[in-house]
Design an enzyme around this catalytic site. Structure first.
Site, PDB file in Angstrom:
ATOM      1  N   ASN A   9       0.766  -1.132  -0.115  1.00 26.81           N
ATOM      2  CA  ASN A   9      -0.224   0.119  -0.001  1.00 26.81           C
ATOM      3  C   ASN A   9       0.942   1.209   0.138  1.00 26.81           C
ATOM      4  O   ASN A   9       1.626   1.542   1.039  1.00 26.81           O
ATOM      5  CB  ASN A   9      -1.023  -0.045   1.289  1.00 26.81           C
ATOM      6  N   TRP A  10       1.010   1.971  -1.136  1.00 24.74           N
ATOM      7  CA  TRP A  10       1.966   3.066  -1.364  1.00 24.74           C
ATOM      8  C   TRP A  10       1.322   4.654  -0.538  1.00 24.74           C
ATOM      9  O   TRP A  10       2.114   5.244  -0.523  1.00 24.74           O
ATOM     10  CB  TRP A  10       2.089   3.206  -2.782  1.00 24.74           C
ATOM     11  N   LYS A  11       0.193   4.185  -0.167  1.00 28.76           N
ATOM     12  CA  LYS A  11      -0.193   5.714   0.394  1.00 28.76           C
ATOM     13  C   LYS A  11      -0.108   6.774  -0.636  1.00 28.76           C
ATOM     14  O   LYS A  11      -0.352   6.463  -1.583  1.00 28.76           O
ATOM     15  CB  LYS A  11      -0.064   5.539   1.892  1.00 28.76           C
ATOM     16  N   HIS A  97      -9.297   1.129   5.268  1.00 36.14           N
ATOM     17  CA  HIS A  97      -7.998   1.325   5.839  1.00 36.14           C
ATOM     18  C   HIS A  97      -7.921   2.330   6.980  1.00 36.14           C
ATOM     19  O   HIS A  97      -8.863   3.105   7.107  1.00 36.14           O
ATOM     20  CB  HIS A  97      -7.040   1.837   4.931  1.00 36.14           C
ATOM     21  N   GLU A  99      -6.471   4.580   8.039  1.00 40.74           N
ATOM     22  CA  GLU A  99      -6.290   6.228   7.854  1.00 40.74           C
ATOM     23  C   GLU A  99      -7.511   6.842   7.213  1.00 40.74           C
ATOM     24  O   GLU A  99      -7.842   7.705   7.397  1.00 40.74           O
ATOM     25  CB  GLU A  99      -4.907   6.287   6.705  1.00 40.74           C
ATOM     26  N   GLU A 169      -4.878  -4.713  10.942  1.00 42.93           N
ATOM     27  CA  GLU A 169      -3.597  -3.765  11.011  1.00 42.93           C
ATOM     28  C   GLU A 169      -3.997  -3.046  12.414  1.00 42.93           C
ATOM     29  O   GLU A 169      -4.820  -1.994  12.552  1.00 42.93           O
ATOM     30  CB  GLU A 169      -3.727  -2.667   9.891  1.00 42.93           C
ATOM     31  N   GLY A 175       3.200   2.341  10.682  1.00 44.97           N
ATOM     32  CA  GLY A 175       3.850   3.612  10.413  1.00 44.97           C
ATOM     33  C   GLY A 175       4.930   3.948  11.771  1.00 44.97           C
ATOM     34  O   GLY A 175       5.571   5.021  11.750  1.00 44.97           O
ATOM     35  N   SER A 215       4.156  -1.994  10.361  1.00 49.54           N
ATOM     36  CA  SER A 215       5.693  -1.853  10.176  1.00 49.54           C
ATOM     37  C   SER A 215       5.950  -3.310   9.939  1.00 49.54           C
ATOM     38  O   SER A 215       6.993  -3.679  10.599  1.00 49.54           O
ATOM     39  CB  SER A 215       5.872  -1.598  11.540  1.00 49.54           C
ATOM     40  N   GLY A 236       3.288  -1.075   4.078  1.00 49.18           N
ATOM     41  CA  GLY A 236       3.114   0.357   3.925  1.00 49.18           C
ATOM     42  C   GLY A 236       4.684   0.828   3.443  1.00 49.18           C
ATOM     43  O   GLY A 236       5.056   0.536   2.445  1.00 49.18           O
ATOM     44  N   GLY A 237       5.316   1.311   4.530  1.00 52.01           N
ATOM     45  CA  GLY A 237       6.500   1.888   4.246  1.00 52.01           C
ATOM     46  C   GLY A 237       7.589   1.039   3.380  1.00 52.01           C
ATOM     47  O   GLY A 237       8.185   1.811   2.418  1.00 52.01           O
TER      48      GLY A 237
HETATM   49  P1  13P Z   1       3.317   0.529   7.524  1.00 55.68           P
HETATM   50  O1  13P Z   1       3.751  -0.872   6.929  1.00 55.68           O
HETATM   51  O2  13P Z   1       3.991   1.547   6.958  1.00 55.68           O
HETATM   52  O3  13P Z   1       3.459   0.478   9.024  1.00 55.68           O
HETATM   53  O4  13P Z   1       1.932   0.614   7.053  1.00 55.68           O
HETATM   54  C1  13P Z   1       0.936  -0.302   7.177  1.00 55.68           C
HETATM   55  C2  13P Z   1      -0.119   0.008   6.415  1.00 55.68           C
HETATM   56  O5  13P Z   1      -0.921   0.840   6.894  1.00 55.68           O
HETATM   57  C3  13P Z   1      -0.524  -0.715   5.298  1.00 55.68           C
HETATM   58  O6  13P Z   1      -1.760  -0.577   4.782  1.00 55.68           O
END
Ligand code: 13P
Length: 253
Positions: A9-11, A97, A99, A169, A175, A215, A236-237
């Site tokens: 997920n590149w956000k 998600h 966020e 999650e 993050g 993470s 994510g990251g």
């Molecule tokens: P991180 O891997 O950056 O913690 O993000 C997780 C996430 O929200 C994937 O959707």
């Protein structure tokens, strides 16, 4: 057996050229594995979906959107429908998600409408669930996850559940560099599977993939994946670096 699943997920973290470079890097580096030993999906921002879909078109990498709206068409300024996503070649879509829930204020009812529309439109939704730090501290993890699942899947019959992937999650692990320990994650994943068995039946629960996100890194993927109810990762990251995401795909197998 549930096939492992690694999703990036590149956000809101790529631009036009880095999206294509990242997509190509992942496709080129995973030709032996993607689609065979492990399902791989990447979720770029809406505006780069088409160029990313083109960039991975000769690979087995699937592309997903990070969100969708539940109405099909009409006066919904700024929104994107399932048929728009399907029409350009999207396969997956993230629904709920954390966020979207906690920054944009989406509630379970809206998440359920999006997930229902996604299935109706031929997309494969990834329903994201998980508790806040304060909810974990108040020992409400199971209560929150149960609500996200029950309300997120409201009205979804067993024949449609096969389209759904669940992603646990924990919000406090997203993050932050804090990962749920494999035991902590497994405990919630097992709870989710038991809940699915109650809501549907054991066969449906056993067939549903449950991903862990928060993470996830190359160094913790194998141990997370060794847990009985962790079927994949939502990253994510670490999905923003080709080498890291490729190492995660490897470790997920
Ligand atoms: P991180 O891997 O950056 O913690 O993000 C997780 C996430 O929200 C994937 O959707």
């Amino acid at each position: 057996m549930r096939k492992p699943f690694a999703t990036g997920n590149w956000k809101m973290n790529t631009d036009s050229s880095s999206s294509v470079a990242l997509a190509k890097g992942v496709a080129d580096g995973s030709t032996e594995l993607a689609g065979r030993a492990v399902d791989v999906a990447i979720c770029p921002p809406f505006v780069y979906l088409q160029s990313v879909i083109r960039a991975v078109s000769s690979s087995n990498i699937a592309v997903g959107a990070q969100d969708v709206y539940f109405e099909e068409k009409g006066a919904f300024t700024g929104e994107i429908s399932t048929s728009m996503l399907k029409g350009i070649g999207c396969t997956y879509v993230l629904c709920g998600h954390s966020e979207r829930r906690h920054v944009l204020g989406e509630g379970d009812e809206l998440v359920n409408k999006k997930l229902t529309a996604a299935i109706g439109g031929g997309l494969l939704p990834i329903l994201c669930v998980g508790e806040l730090q304060s909810e974990r501290e108040a020992r409400q993890t199971e209560q929150v996850v149960k609500r996200h699942i029950e309300e997120g899947l409201a009205g979804i019959g067993e024949e449609k559940l096969s389209a759904v992937t669940i992603a646990y999650e924990p919000v406090w692990a997203i993050g932050t560099g804090l990962t749920a320990t494999p035991d902590q994650a497994q405990e919630v994943h097992a709870f989710i599977r038991k809940l699915l068995a109650e809501l549907y039946d054991d066969e449906a629960a056993q067939a549903t993939r449950i991903l862990y996100g928060g993470s996830v890194k190359p160094g913790n993927t194998a141990e997370l994946m060794s847990q009985g109810d962790i079927d994949g990762v939502l990253v994510g990251g670490a999905s923003l670096k080709v080498e890291d995401f490729l190492a995660i795909i490897q470790a997920a197998v």
